[in-house]
Design an enzyme around this catalytic site. Structure first.
Site, short mmCIF file in Angstrom:
data_model
loop_
_atom_site.label_atom_id
_atom_site.label_comp_id
_atom_site.label_asym_id
_atom_site.label_seq_id
_atom_site.Cartn_x
_atom_site.Cartn_y
_atom_site.Cartn_z
N HIS A 362 4.12 4.74 1.33
CA HIS A 362 3.85 3.57 0.46
C HIS A 362 3.13 3.75 -0.76
O HIS A 362 2.64 2.85 -1.59
CB HIS A 362 2.89 2.55 1.16
CG HIS A 362 3.42 1.82 2.64
ND1 HIS A 362 3.83 0.90 2.54
CD2 HIS A 362 3.30 2.56 3.75
CE1 HIS A 362 4.52 0.57 3.92
NE2 HIS A 362 4.17 1.77 4.65
N LYS A 553 -2.70 -10.81 -6.16
CA LYS A 553 -2.63 -9.39 -5.29
C LYS A 553 -3.95 -8.88 -5.54
O LYS A 553 -4.82 -9.28 -6.37
CB LYS A 553 -1.23 -8.77 -5.87
CG LYS A 553 -1.54 -8.46 -7.72
CD LYS A 553 -0.40 -7.79 -8.35
CE LYS A 553 0.79 -8.66 -8.39
NZ LYS A 553 1.92 -8.17 -7.73
N ARG A 554 -3.94 -7.64 -4.79
CA ARG A 554 -5.25 -7.00 -4.96
C ARG A 554 -5.34 -6.58 -6.63
O ARG A 554 -4.40 -6.15 -7.37
CB ARG A 554 -5.06 -5.47 -4.18
CG ARG A 554 -5.35 -5.81 -2.68
CD ARG A 554 -6.69 -6.38 -2.53
NE ARG A 554 -7.73 -5.42 -2.63
CZ ARG A 554 -8.23 -4.57 -1.68
NH1 ARG A 554 -8.21 -5.06 -0.53
NH2 ARG A 554 -9.12 -3.65 -2.03
N LYS A 559 -1.71 -2.46 -11.43
CA LYS A 559 -1.05 -3.52 -11.11
C LYS A 559 -0.96 -4.66 -12.85
O LYS A 559 -0.41 -5.65 -12.85
CB LYS A 559 -1.57 -4.43 -10.13
CG LYS A 559 -1.19 -3.87 -8.82
CD LYS A 559 -1.69 -4.52 -7.75
CE LYS A 559 -1.62 -3.92 -6.42
NZ LYS A 559 -0.22 -3.88 -5.63
N THR A 661 5.71 -6.78 -2.41
CA THR A 661 6.31 -7.74 -1.42
C THR A 661 5.76 -9.26 -1.99
O THR A 661 6.66 -10.16 -1.35
CB THR A 661 5.85 -7.51 -0.01
OG1 THR A 661 4.21 -7.33 -0.22
CG2 THR A 661 6.31 -6.37 0.42
N LYS A 665 8.09 -12.87 -2.06
CA LYS A 665 7.65 -14.32 -1.48
C LYS A 665 8.05 -15.32 -2.69
O LYS A 665 8.31 -16.50 -2.58
CB LYS A 665 6.21 -14.42 -1.27
CG LYS A 665 6.12 -13.32 0.13
CD LYS A 665 4.53 -13.02 0.22
CE LYS A 665 4.38 -11.73 1.45
NZ LYS A 665 3.09 -11.16 1.23
#
Ligand code: 26Q
Length: 817
Positions: A362, A553-554, A559, A661, A665
């Site tokens: 991952h 998100k985290r 990110k 992911t 969504k």
């Protein structure tokens, strides 16, 4: 008296609630609280689930079906009531039953606390997979740890993240069924006695170990339609009475109690980092504990179902899927069981192990790969370390055969690495011990082969494959966005609930005015609900007509929440200093937890909160922009935010997000993506088409090339926008009372070389945001694109993902046809 065998579940839900209000909750007078009703309803549903569990188990035994053991340190379950009711087909009955008691089912379901047994994407993926596997009728079981404290609760204090322990109901949840009878005994620590067997062969003995007990708790996982109920088996660590008694009888009562406490810490807490931190002993023990419990369970089942059968065919009965390297000790533990406990020859044991194990990677960040110091392993699991050395010796001999004299290659591929101290490279162990290695999106799987472990790819190209992630559209569309689900069903029937590819037939509706109107009405309704929640939790008033621009998100530098924050500052400074008139009003919504020890992530949270405070109180921003950081992001909050989003921020540095992911969504709920060509965004682009997504930024290969020559100062000098933002940060405009607070951010962006390419992508990001704004002005065109995102999200269901795994890797089949 014979044991009850009658299915308990056929009484009405109302009768069940009454029964459990009295006999499980113990409430008999006065008006029951919402929480009482929740408990009573959950216990009623639990009985139905147990009937399903028993029926499913009988069916599996009869079919003698091969099964999947999904090994994961995390299962981010969230709430269960609504999804269980939905999959059991009991939603309407439950609505009616709670209405009769004077309650609204939505309120009752919202009272349920999340089961927070995961950090983020990896843990939620495991939960989505279990639901899809049950829906597909596959014999598949999750194995993990019953953490007493799941991921921390996030509080925000003066803009700073504060962590609070989240003690969910690990021993008292209505969804967990304790199975003490299946308790297993796990040895740890101790030493090796080097002995020779009678025939003179080396026969090492692992002695003086301590014991931990693993007590399983099963969480039933019901598939849609209720035909299959599988389970997630979570182990709690307990001290062994027998062991305690020895110390106790020696007169040392306090030592016995101390020992008990020490053993029980093993399942106490989930590690709150989503990258591998410095090797902590407790984490290693957790990883071994989970794997050892799962294997004992599998071996016991094998013997129960194949009395007298040889373990040489174990891999015909079960596959062990490793969710990242966290369970990779399964390779060594399975070898130990086969070789030491079942006296199997090494080669035969190795054949079984490789055939039974498979590994999902991952992450592409080399620094996030797990490495365990050899000394630590030697202390905690001395026999396993020996076995790993032997696995490595034989493996390196193969490498030498294929690439004679290539020492540099052997060093890179060795399971034991030498960087400062000797350490076991868990990814190498997982690859060597598996028959399949997969990435979680097409780009990621490609980069595993070319960048992360090219040497392994050169040796075993057939072992590498891609399985693009998916999410369960039942939770992430049907349940969390019931109005949109109803519109879809009205338009194309309800086949999409089990065959999500059918969602494509919505395409023709995308340009229909009436359908667009309905779609927009639902989106607006969801936005109004979210606006109410934002006011209730954050005391910020937001305008449901504004563009809801969402990044949840985290919190991680890769990110790039910071890139988004820079854009927000850019818009604000343009508005107040330059008099720019924004094209459309926006609400910038952020949420996410940062690892407690990740200073930069926590500073980014503080920055976003400071920006929010300054922007929201400035009258010049009225009706034009708002900024919100929603605290304590978790599954149940995601379920409220995602249906209300217009724009989904998926803006990681290209080549760093394995898949994502959340991106899927949002797309299935009709948000447009603004994103880089990273992870599964690449495939979302392929599916929805370039007109229906906003792609920007440097591509993964270019990042690699530019890494050597990149100077963020060049961007600073070349871009007016970047200068405006960084100068404002430097001048403390977003921390007036806290001078110098954000200096570490400036330092990282300018003097630290900007390892995540924020500045290199900034202008291209702003340009994409401008395209988004002008796009949003054209309401029907926007609606059309949003609907096309829903219609073309069929690939991203986890039903598709698990079917691919089942066929290509696991060799398991549906039991329901
Ligand atoms: C490892 C060692 C010690 C302590 C913690 C950890 C640890 C824990 C969690 C390391 C990593 C994680 C979680 C990683 C994760 O969530 N990865 C995400 O997985 C998603 C599902 O495949 C992808 O979509 C995301 O791209 C990826 O970041």
């Amino acid at each position: 008296m014979p044991l009850a065998t009658k299915a308990a579940g056929r009484d009405s839900l109302s009768a069940g609630i009454q029964h459990h209000l009295r006999y499980s909750v113990g409430s008999w007078s006065g008006i029951p609280s919402k929480h009482d009703i929740l408990q009573a309803l959950a216990y009623t549903v639990r009985a139905r689930l147990i009937d399903g569990l028993i029926a499913t188990e009988e069916r599996r035994r009869r079919c003698r079906a091969k099964r999947l053991v999904y090994l994961s340190a995390e299962f981010l379950i969230g709430q269960s009531l609504r999804n269980n009711l939905f999959n059991l087909g009991l939603l309407e009955e439950a609505e009616e039953a709670t209405r009769q008691l004077g309650f609204d089912l939505r309120e009752i379901a919202d009272t349920e606390a999340d089961a927070p047994l995961g950090n983020g994407g990896l843990g939620r993926l495991a939960a989505c997979f279990l639901e899809s596997l049950a829906t597909r009728g596959m014999p598949a079981y999750g194995f993990g740890i019953n953490y007493q404290f799941g991921l921390f609760k996030q509080e925000i204090d003066d803009g700073f993240q504060k962590e609070k322990a989240d003690q969910w109901l690990s021993d008292n949840s209505p969804w967990l069924i304790e199975r003490s009878a299946e308790t297993c005994t796990i040895p740890l620590y101790g030493r090796i006695e080097h002995e020779l067997a009678k025939d003179g062969t080396y026969n090492p003995m692992w002695v003086d170990w301590q014991i931990i007990l693993g007590v399983p708790y099963d969480l039933p996982v019901v598939g849609f339609g209720g035909h299959t109920v599988n389970y997630l088996r979570l182990y709690s660590a307990r001290a062994s009475d027998e062991f305690d008694m020895k110390i106790f009888n020696g007169g040392d009562y306090l030592r016995a109690v101390e020992n008990k406490i020490k053993m029980e810490t093993v399942s106490k807490v989930l590690y709150p980092s989503d990258t591998a931190p410095a090797g902590k002993e407790l984490r290693l023990v957790q990883e071994y504990f989970m794997v050892a419990c799962a294997l004992r369970d599998a071996v016991r089942d094998f013997h129960r179902e194949n009395p007298g059968g040889s373990m040489e065919r174990l891999h015909d009965s079960v596959t062990f899927q490793m969710n990242d390297t966290h369970p990779s000790l399964v390779v060594a533990e399975l070898m130990r069981i086969l070789v030491d406990e079942h006296a199997m020859a090494w080669e035969a044991a190795w054949t079984v192990t490789q055939a039974a194990c498979a590994y999902t990677n991952h992450t592409l960040l080399p620094e996030a790969l797990e490495n365990w110091p050899v000394d630590l392993l030697d202390r905690v699991l001395p026999r396993h370390l020996q076995l790993i050395y032997e696995i490595n010796r034989r493996f390196l001999a193969r490498v030498e055969e294929k690439f004679p004299g290539d020492w540099a290659r052997s060093e890179r591929m060795s399971i034991i690495g030498e960087s400062g101290q000797q350490a076991v490279r868990m990814a190498n162990l997982a690859i060597v011990g598996s028959h399949s290695v997969n990435g979680v999106a097409a780009l990621h799987s490609q980069l595993i082969k070319t960048r992360l472990v090219p040497d392994f790819y050169a040796l075993w190209p057939e072992r590498f494959n891609n399985k693009t992630n998916g999410v369960t559209h039942r939770r992430w569309l049907a349940c969390c966005n019931p109005s949109l689900a109803e519109l879809i069903t009205r338009s194309i029937g309800d086949g999409w609930i089990t065959k999500f590819a059918a969602i494509r037939s919505l395409e023709v509706q995308a340009s229909e005015e009436a359908f667009q109107q309905e779609f927009l009405r639902i989106k607006r309704e969801n936005k109004i609900q979210l606006a109410t929640l934002i006011y209730d939790t954050e005391q910020v008033r937001v305008d449901p007509n504004s563009l809801f621009d969402v990044q949840v998100k985290r919190i991680h530098e890769y990110k790039r929440q910071l890139l988004n924050a820079m854009y927000v500052m850019h818009s604000y400074l343009g508005l107040v200093d330059e008099g720019w008139k924004p094209v459309v009003p926006r609400t910038h919504i952020f949420a996410g937890k940062g690892a407690p020890g990740y200073t930069m992530a926590k500073l980014i949270i503080k920055l976003i909160n400071n920006i929010a405070l300054i922007v929201n109180k400035d009258p010049r921003t009225n009706g034009v922009m708002k900024v919100v950081f929603m605290r304590n992001y978790r599954v149940s909050l995601a379920e409220k935010i995602i249906p209300a989003a217009d724009l989904s921020e998926q803006i990681s540095t290209a080549g760093m997000e394995a898949s994502g992911t959340g991106n899927m969504k949002f797309a299935m709920n009709g948000a447009l993506t603004i994103g880089t060509l990273d992870g599964a965004n690449v495939e979302i682009l392929e599916e929805v088409g370039a007109d229906n997504i906003h792609i920007f930024g440097i591509k993964a290969e270019e990042i690699e090339v530019r890494r050597n020559s990149y100077d963020p100062f060049d961007c600073y000098h070349a871009s007016r926008g970047i200068r405006r933002v960084l100068d404002a940060l430097r001048d403390d405009r977003f921390c007036p009372g806290e001078p110098g607070l954000f200096q570490p951010i400036i330092d990282s962006l300018l003097h630290g070389g900007d390892p995540y390419f924020h500045l290199a992508d900034f202008d291209s990001y702003v340009a994409a945001q401008q395209r988004v704004s002008s796009g949003f002005q054209n309401v029907p065109a926007w609606a059309c694109k949003a609907i096309l995102n829903v219609a073309r999200s069929g690939k991203f269901t986890s039903d598709r993902a698990v079917s691919e795994y089942a066929k290509d890797i696991w060799g398991i089949k549906s039991m329901t046809g």
